[in-house]
Design a protein around this motif. Structure first.
Motif, mmCIF file in Angstrom:
data_model
loop_
_atom_site.group_PDB
_atom_site.id
_atom_site.type_symbol
_atom_site.label_atom_id
_atom_site.label_comp_id
_atom_site.label_asym_id
_atom_site.label_seq_id
_atom_site.Cartn_x
_atom_site.Cartn_y
_atom_site.Cartn_z
ATOM 1 N N GLY A 43 14.280 -0.541 17.186
ATOM 2 C CA GLY A 43 12.960 0.011 17.454
ATOM 3 C C GLY A 43 12.362 0.537 16.161
ATOM 4 N N THR A 44 11.227 1.234 16.270
ATOM 5 C CA THR A 44 10.623 1.845 15.090
ATOM 6 C C THR A 44 11.209 3.242 14.933
ATOM 7 O OG1 THR A 44 8.564 0.621 15.452
ATOM 8 C CG2 THR A 44 8.471 2.498 13.954
ATOM 9 N N VAL A 45 11.913 3.436 13.838
ATOM 10 C CA VAL A 45 12.666 4.678 13.627
ATOM 11 C C VAL A 45 12.038 5.443 12.474
ATOM 12 C CG1 VAL A 45 14.959 5.656 13.243
ATOM 13 C CG2 VAL A 45 14.715 3.456 14.414
ATOM 14 N N ASP A 46 11.956 6.746 12.617
ATOM 15 C CA ASP A 46 11.312 7.601 11.624
ATOM 16 C C ASP A 46 12.231 7.786 10.418
ATOM 17 O OD1 ASP A 46 9.587 9.286 10.343
ATOM 18 O OD2 ASP A 46 9.951 11.024 11.637
ATOM 19 N N THR A 47 12.247 6.753 9.570
ATOM 20 C CA THR A 47 13.043 6.776 8.345
ATOM 21 C C THR A 47 12.155 6.344 7.182
ATOM 22 O OG1 THR A 47 13.725 4.456 8.525
ATOM 23 C CG2 THR A 47 15.115 6.103 9.628
ATOM 24 N N GLY A 48 12.695 6.424 5.987
ATOM 25 C CA GLY A 48 11.945 6.003 4.819
ATOM 26 C C GLY A 48 11.554 4.538 4.869
ATOM 27 N N LEU A 49 12.364 3.714 5.532
ATOM 28 C CA LEU A 49 12.064 2.284 5.618
ATOM 29 C C LEU A 49 10.767 2.030 6.371
ATOM 30 C CD1 LEU A 49 14.497 -0.614 6.152
ATOM 31 C CD2 LEU A 49 12.579 -0.432 7.721
ATOM 32 N N SER A 50 10.539 2.767 7.468
ATOM 33 C CA SER A 50 9.350 2.507 8.290
ATOM 34 C C SER A 50 8.196 3.456 8.005
ATOM 35 C CB SER A 50 9.711 2.621 9.780
ATOM 36 O OG SER A 50 10.000 3.967 10.121
ATOM 37 N N LYS A 51 8.402 4.496 7.194
ATOM 38 C CA LYS A 51 7.408 5.550 6.990
ATOM 39 C C LYS A 51 6.009 5.026 6.682
ATOM 40 C CE LYS A 51 8.514 9.401 6.834
ATOM 41 N NZ LYS A 51 8.622 10.394 7.929
ATOM 42 N N PRO A 52 5.853 4.029 5.782
ATOM 43 C CA PRO A 52 4.493 3.583 5.462
ATOM 44 C C PRO A 52 3.821 2.779 6.589
ATOM 45 C CG PRO A 52 6.049 3.025 3.710
ATOM 46 C CD PRO A 52 6.855 3.396 4.912
ATOM 47 N N PHE A 53 4.559 2.468 7.651
ATOM 48 C CA PHE A 53 4.031 1.552 8.671
ATOM 49 C C PHE A 53 4.017 2.178 10.072
ATOM 50 C CE2 PHE A 53 6.640 -0.563 5.443
ATOM 51 C CZ PHE A 53 5.632 -1.210 4.726
ATOM 52 N N GLN A 54 3.969 3.502 10.138
ATOM 53 C CA GLN A 54 4.061 4.206 11.411
ATOM 54 C C GLN A 54 2.701 4.580 12.012
ATOM 55 O OE1 GLN A 54 6.531 7.644 10.849
ATOM 56 N NE2 GLN A 54 8.312 6.472 10.168
ATOM 57 N N ARG A 55 1.633 4.337 11.302
ATOM 58 C CA ARG A 55 0.324 4.869 11.690
ATOM 59 C C ARG A 55 -0.096 4.475 13.103
ATOM 60 N NH1 ARG A 55 -4.485 3.292 7.800
ATOM 61 N NH2 ARG A 55 -3.920 1.259 8.653
ATOM 62 N N ASN A 56 0.179 3.233 13.484
ATOM 63 C CA ASN A 56 -0.270 2.753 14.793
ATOM 64 C C ASN A 56 0.819 2.777 15.865
ATOM 65 O OD1 ASN A 56 -2.910 2.154 13.824
ATOM 66 N ND2 ASN A 56 -2.144 0.242 12.940
ATOM 67 N N VAL A 57 1.926 3.437 15.562
ATOM 68 C CA VAL A 57 3.028 3.515 16.524
ATOM 69 C C VAL A 57 2.795 4.697 17.465
ATOM 70 C CG1 VAL A 57 5.522 3.767 16.807
ATOM 71 C CG2 VAL A 57 4.608 2.505 14.839
ATOM 72 N N LYS A 58 2.886 4.453 18.768
ATOM 73 C CA LYS A 58 2.737 5.537 19.738
ATOM 74 C C LYS A 58 3.889 6.527 19.578
ATOM 75 C CE LYS A 58 0.431 2.583 23.144
ATOM 76 N NZ LYS A 58 0.502 1.990 24.501
ATOM 77 N N PRO A 59 3.605 7.816 19.733
ATOM 78 C CA PRO A 59 4.650 8.827 19.514
ATOM 79 C C PRO A 59 5.915 8.579 20.322
ATOM 80 C CG PRO A 59 2.506 9.877 19.726
ATOM 81 C CD PRO A 59 2.299 8.425 20.035
ATOM 82 N N GLU A 60 5.766 8.110 21.557
ATOM 83 C CA GLU A 60 6.948 7.887 22.388
ATOM 84 C C GLU A 60 7.744 6.657 21.959
ATOM 85 O OE1 GLU A 60 3.442 5.952 24.617
ATOM 86 O OE2 GLU A 60 3.817 7.724 23.368
ATOM 87 N N LYS A 61 7.166 5.834 21.084
ATOM 88 C CA LYS A 61 7.857 4.650 20.578
ATOM 89 C C LYS A 61 8.396 4.840 19.161
ATOM 90 C CE LYS A 61 7.414 1.811 24.075
ATOM 91 N NZ LYS A 61 8.609 1.321 24.792
ATOM 92 N N LEU A 62 8.215 6.038 18.618
ATOM 93 C CA LEU A 62 8.766 6.343 17.302
ATOM 94 C C LEU A 62 10.011 7.203 17.497
ATOM 95 C CD1 LEU A 62 8.467 6.207 14.207
ATOM 96 C CD2 LEU A 62 7.109 8.311 14.341
ATOM 97 N N PHE A 63 11.170 6.609 17.251
ATOM 98 C CA PHE A 63 12.435 7.273 17.528
ATOM 99 C C PHE A 63 12.938 8.049 16.308
ATOM 100 C CE2 PHE A 63 13.145 3.233 20.175
ATOM 101 C CZ PHE A 63 12.464 3.764 21.263
ATOM 102 N N THR A 64 13.639 9.131 16.566
ATOM 103 C CA THR A 64 14.395 9.766 15.492
ATOM 104 C C THR A 64 15.620 8.890 15.216
ATOM 105 O OG1 THR A 64 15.841 11.064 16.936
ATOM 106 C CG2 THR A 64 13.691 12.037 16.352
#
Length: 249
Positions: free
Chosen positions: A195-216
């Protein structure tokens, strides 16, 4: 809550790329689980997790593109078979690497770098560590993949290097599963989409991710370990999302 009841009661686990966001979370989840006897954390940056060191954690400094390193590390498991191995390392962007928005941005050097880290390196790990895996009962060799590696699911284009590297990885895992089944019928090979995980790898690409779809990272690690627990031999070679759903190539 992580369930590992399909494995041996005292799991010997290996996490490759253990200092990354998901890798570090996997180490912590496994280390705290009562069914896990030992967690071996392989990383190029052992100082990042050395504070976690205890009797259940063994930290090894390993460069997964250096076969000599991998051969030496694999020797640690000559007497203790591995039940679960997860390769969590990967590259989407870096100092001189960015996902390509169009073909004009494609560069041979960065393309090769991404392919080496995302596709070649996990296979080098497999080459030297699969012979050390448990042959008597369920064992899993898994690699963090990505949904964007699915050719049939590609509707947006772009990200040439990353898409190609994950598609290549998925094919390599399938091929590996066919070979492994001939001599190690209890071994499961799987790709895992976190999934989309809140890490440095995905950080620049999180803008359009719904909060419930952004995992720790900790959430994602829990989901992935539960997926691994539910896998059977008949699913070897397939790619699975964090919710257990198979991803079509």
């Amino acid at each position: 809550m992580v369930n590992l009841d399909s494995f041996n009661k005292q799991i010997n686990a290996v996490v490759v790329g253990a200092s990354g966001g998901i890798g570090y979370a996997l180490v912590r989840q496994l280390k705290s689980h009562p069914s896990v006897a030992r967690v071996h954390a392989l990383t190029r940056n052992p100082d990042a997790i050395i504070s976690e060191q205890d009797e259940k954690l063994h930290v090894l400094c390993v460069d997964i593109l250096d076969e000599r390193n991998l051969i030496d590390a694999a020797e640690c498991f000559s007497d203790t078979p591995i039940d679960l191995l997860i390769v969590g390392s990967g590259m989407l962007h870096g100092e001189d690497v960015e996902p390509e928005k169009s073909l004009r941005a494609l560069q041979s050097e960065s393309f090769i770098d991404v392919m080496q880290i995302n596709a070649l390196a996990p296979m080098l790990v497999a080459k030297h560590f699969i012979p050390r895996m448990n042959r008597l009962r369920k064992a899993v060799f898994s690699v963090i993949s990505a949904r964007v590696g699915s050719i049939s699911d590609n509707r947006l284009g772009g990200w040439y290097s990353y898409r190609a590297s994950k598609a290549a990885l998925n094919m390599l895992l399938k091929t590996l599963s066919i070979e492994a089944n001939r001599t190690m019928p209890n071994l499961i090979i799987a790709g895992l989409h976190p999934g989309t995980v809140d890490t440095g790898l995905s950080k620049p690409f999180q803008r359009n991710v719904k909060p419930e779809k952004l995992f720790t990272p900790y959430q994602s690690a829990e989901y992935l370990l539960n997926v691994v627990n539910g896998l059977s031999v008949g699913q070897s070679g397939d790619i699975f999302a964090w919710d257990g759903q198979q991803i079509v190539p």
